[in-house]
Design an enzyme around this catalytic site. Structure first.
Site, mmCIF file in Angstrom:
data_model
loop_
_atom_site.group_PDB
_atom_site.id
_atom_site.type_symbol
_atom_site.label_atom_id
_atom_site.label_comp_id
_atom_site.label_asym_id
_atom_site.label_seq_id
_atom_site.Cartn_x
_atom_site.Cartn_y
_atom_site.Cartn_z
ATOM 1 N N HIS A 198 2.698 6.997 1.562
ATOM 2 C CA HIS A 198 2.615 6.645 2.981
ATOM 3 C C HIS A 198 1.530 5.577 3.146
ATOM 4 C CE1 HIS A 198 2.959 6.662 7.178
ATOM 5 N NE2 HIS A 198 2.983 7.965 7.442
ATOM 6 N N HIS A 201 1.485 3.024 9.369
ATOM 7 C CA HIS A 201 1.147 3.714 10.620
ATOM 8 C C HIS A 201 -0.336 3.940 10.872
ATOM 9 C CE1 HIS A 201 5.483 5.507 10.671
ATOM 10 N NE2 HIS A 201 5.448 4.175 10.680
ATOM 11 N N TYR A 203 -2.687 4.921 8.792
ATOM 12 C CA TYR A 203 -3.362 5.944 7.998
ATOM 13 C C TYR A 203 -4.169 5.273 6.883
ATOM 14 C CZ TYR A 203 -0.468 8.961 10.816
ATOM 15 O OH TYR A 203 0.124 9.570 11.892
#
Length: 372
Positions: A198, A201, A203
């Site tokens: 990931h 977004h 993060y």
């Protein structure tokens, strides 16, 4: 994908998409091989934070087993799990699962076995939220980040302001890269077919990518190409651990704490990202946007711009409807179409699409706390 944005608290208005133009001959329902995975259909379940693990141990239970089993049984091609933590300090929401203890690994084995028994494919999304957290969630340690810059807003489902993070040292970064690699190995031990990093977004990885949150002056700071250094190191380490054919990377302009953010020069940014992925030998990309059809530069959408510079696999996502997904598959813009909230509220989503049946409307209050 974490659903920390305001959109998660709204119901989708689409409840009946009707029969697809090409019916059962739709490319959505074609089997396809991407990387190491032979998928039953060109569909994916987008990663969505569910918060159903034990809060103290990060261990998933039988309800999670059944949740993913049902979607695999219905014919979803690729299931991408909710974000799974690589360490205790990666946590940014209550009740998020992990992949850093033996107990967590053993619990996930039940999930992957159930999915495989239904002929499904499932990968674990490896997640570290970085500064988007609070010390009460991270064992009383301050959140980690590239720079000590506090994010605006509150921790989702925790309703406390984001803490001022701790700037990571070079030793911290080295440890972090190792944690990603170990979590990837743990995922394979748990029976997952691969992993998704990931890197989107807002993060931790994306915090290094962004000039909003990264003011470093060492090798991890600088212009965009230089800020992508951490992402490259993590991707290379995970590929070394489990293989490029089992490693997907997610990236975006979107930030959970800054939903309206867009790169100043989107095409240059995408070209820079793609160059970084090629450099480390990545082959599977999951570009993320909140609106798949949004034109961002040169008359093209994000996924069309990625395809302009990328010949490898692309998973498309962004409030897709079946007709838009079908068109993107036909054009070759994407190879697999990922759906989010409709798959939460409809465990038989694929069957309903095939039959032209009405979909159950997604309602946050109904579908966030209850497994379908």
């Amino acid at each position: 994908m974490s659903q920390a944005t305001k959109g998660i608290y709204q119901s989708t208005e689409v409840t009946n998409w009707g029969k697809l133009k090409n019916g059962l001959d739709s490319k959505l329902f074609e089997p396809v091989k991407i990387g190491a995975w032979n998928l039953k259909t060109r569909t994916a379940m987008a990663p969505m934070t569910r918060c159903f693990a034990d809060d103290e141990t990060g261990v998933v239970g039988e309800d999670v087993v059944e949740y993913y089993r049902r979607r695999a049984a219905d014919g979803v091609g690729l299931i991408i799990t909710e974000g799974v933590l690589i360490s205790p300090r990666a946590k940014g929401n209550p009740k998020v699962p992990g992949l850093y203890t033996n107990e967590q690994v053993e619990a996930w084995k039940k999930v992957t076995e159930a999915v495989h028994n239904e002929g499904g494919t499932i990968i674990a999304q490896l997640w570290h939220v970085g500064r988007l957290s609070h010390h009460e969630l991270t064992l009383n340690h301050p959140p980690q980040a590239p720079s000590a810059i506090q994010a605006e807003g509150q921790v989702p489902r925790f309703r406390k302001p984001y803490d001022v993070p701790e700037e990571m040292s070079l030793a911290d970064i080295e440890e972090l890269v190792g944690q990603y690699a170990q979590a990837a190995k743990n995922a394979i031990e748990a029976g997952f077919d691969g992993v998704e990093i990931h890197g989107a977004h807002g993060y931790l990885i994306d915090q290094f990518n962004s000039d909003i949150s990264n003011h470093r002056t060492d090798q991890y700071g600088g212009d965009l190409a230089q800020r992508l250094t951490l992402m490259k190191e993590v991707t290379r380490a995970v590929i070394d651990a489990v293989g490029t054919e089992r490693t997907m990377i997610r990236f975006s302009a979107h930030k959970s704490d800054t939903p309206t953010y867009m790169w100043e020069d989107p095409e240059l940014a995408i070209r820079t990202f793609v160059a970084a992925f090629l450099e480390v030998g990545a082959t599977l990309l999951h570009p993320s946007t909140m609106d798949f059809s949004r034109v961002i530069a040169d008359g093209k959408t994000m996924h069309q711009l990625v395809r302009k510079y990328w010949d490898g696999v692309i998973v498309g996502v962004g409030t897709l409807d079946p007709e838009t997904a079908e068109q993107a598959l036909e054009e070759g813009t994407i190879d697999v179409a990922a759906f989010g909230r409709p798959l939460v509220s409809n465990p038989d989503f694929i069957s309903r699409l095939k039959n032209g049946d009405e979909l159950e409307e997604y309602e946050a209050r109904k579908h966030l706390p209850v497994l379908i």
